[in-house]
Scaffold this motif. Structure first.
Motif, short mmCIF file in Angstrom:
data_model
loop_
_atom_site.label_atom_id
_atom_site.label_comp_id
_atom_site.label_asym_id
_atom_site.label_seq_id
_atom_site.Cartn_x
_atom_site.Cartn_y
_atom_site.Cartn_z
N UNK A 241 -24.72 -5.63 -5.66
CA UNK A 241 -24.31 -6.48 -6.77
C UNK A 241 -22.87 -6.95 -6.56
N UNK A 242 -22.63 -8.22 -6.87
CA UNK A 242 -21.30 -8.80 -6.67
C UNK A 242 -20.23 -7.99 -7.41
N UNK A 243 -20.55 -7.56 -8.63
CA UNK A 243 -19.59 -6.79 -9.41
C UNK A 243 -19.18 -5.51 -8.73
N UNK B 179 -11.06 -16.73 -2.75
CA UNK B 179 -11.23 -15.95 -1.51
C UNK B 179 -11.93 -14.61 -1.78
N UNK B 180 -11.75 -14.09 -2.99
CA UNK B 180 -12.42 -12.83 -3.35
C UNK B 180 -13.93 -13.01 -3.40
N UNK B 181 -14.38 -14.10 -4.05
CA UNK B 181 -15.82 -14.32 -4.18
C UNK B 181 -16.43 -14.67 -2.82
N UNK B 182 -15.68 -15.40 -1.98
CA UNK B 182 -16.19 -15.75 -0.65
C UNK B 182 -16.39 -14.50 0.19
N UNK B 183 -15.43 -13.57 0.12
CA UNK B 183 -15.56 -12.32 0.87
C UNK B 183 -16.73 -11.49 0.34
N UNK B 184 -16.85 -11.43 -1.00
CA UNK B 184 -17.92 -10.64 -1.62
C UNK B 184 -19.29 -11.21 -1.25
#
Length: 287
Positions: free
Chosen positions: A93-95, A20-25
């Motif tokens: 950037x995703x990071x 869910x973190x990567x989907x939000x990002x």
């Protein structure tokens, strides 16, 4: 193969973030990145009339907007590249997004980004090698990406021992190039091993470790300089669970190669037995 290893996926595979973190990002990143059409208009590469014409033509194809614009001559390949580069400049950037979200600390992000870039260098090389290996030619690019992450390139010198009979089996190998010999220890003479067969390009060995942890049944030694791919047992089992379609093709190939080697060994043993029963006459016998 197009290399598609992303930092977000890398963090996900290392279980440093949740799905869910990567989907939000990714959602946030998409919202903050101007669409291709908007960037093309801002850079005066297109006007609204041309955009409308391209969109109209696109409805009758399976092409993306930029692919349609290229095919119909509204944009050059250099312009498309320039537009994509401009979008990339403003894309967060995703990071950084994950740090701002409080999902990971900045120190962890910097450390993992450095590790990711090193992985990317390995990935580019290994993805090309994997695509050239027959065992992996029927699987998807996504599965190849996952394999590139868990595989290890091994360079072997002439007469270097790769596997020792009796040692614990924790991995298996695929031969990319070179020749290796498979032997058994000779209980009657430890200085003279019993030759079984030769391994070459696309052969696999040590695969019994996939199914269970056991001791090696034979020795494997490089006859000349060879290049191998090494796969850790546990990581490979996880890969098979996550990629069932790829697992079918890979395991089928392994079985086929093992059957071929068994048949080859059987033919060699039959030939040796015939020679032992009916040896060729020597010159002394003829005289």
């Amino acid at each position: 193969m197009e290399n598609k290893l992303f930092f977000g996926n890398y963090l996900l595979k290392k279980k440093l973030i949740a799905e869910e973190d990567i989907l939000y990002a990714l959602k946030y990143q998409s919202e903050k990145t101007p669409p291709f059409i908007e960037a093309a208009l801002n850079m005066d590469c297109l006007d609204m009339k041309k955009v409308y014409e391209i969109l109209t033509m696109q409805t009758n194809t399976d092409l993306s907007f930029e692919e349609t614009a290229l095919a119909k001559g509204y944009l050059t390949r250099a312009q498309v590249t320039e537009i994509l580069n401009e979008r990339e400049k403003v894309r967060p950037h995703i990071g950084e997004i994950l740090v701002n979200m409080g999902t990971i600390s900045e120190d962890v992000m910097v450390s993992e980004l450095k590790s990711f870039r090193q992985t990317m260098e390995r990935f580019v090389e290994l993805s090309d090698i994997l695509r050239g290996v027959k065992m992996f030619q029927s699987i998807s690019d996504m599965s190849l990406e996952a394999l590139a992450i868990i595989s290890e390139k091994v360079m072997c010198k002439e007469n270097e021992r790769i596997i020792y009979e009796g040692e614990r089996a924790e991995c298996f190998y695929c031969v990319v190039s070179g020749f290796l010999r498979v032997t058994k220890n000779n209980p009657d003479d430890w200085d003279k091993e019993i030759f079984i067969y030769t391994l070459s390009n696309n052969d696999v060995f040590g695969v019994s470790s996939i199914y269970e942890e056991e001791k090696r049944a034979a020795n494997v030694t490089a006859e000349k300089e060879s290049v191998l791919l090494r796969f850790d047992r546990k990581k490979f089992l996880d890969f098979l669970k996550e990629h069932p379609k790829a697992a079918y093709h890979i395991l089928l190939f392994i079985i086929q190669r093992l059957v071929y080697k068994l048949q080859q060994t059987h033919r060699e043993l039959v030939s040796e037995r015939k020679h032992a029963v009916h040896p060729e006459p020597s010159m002394d016998d003829v005289v």
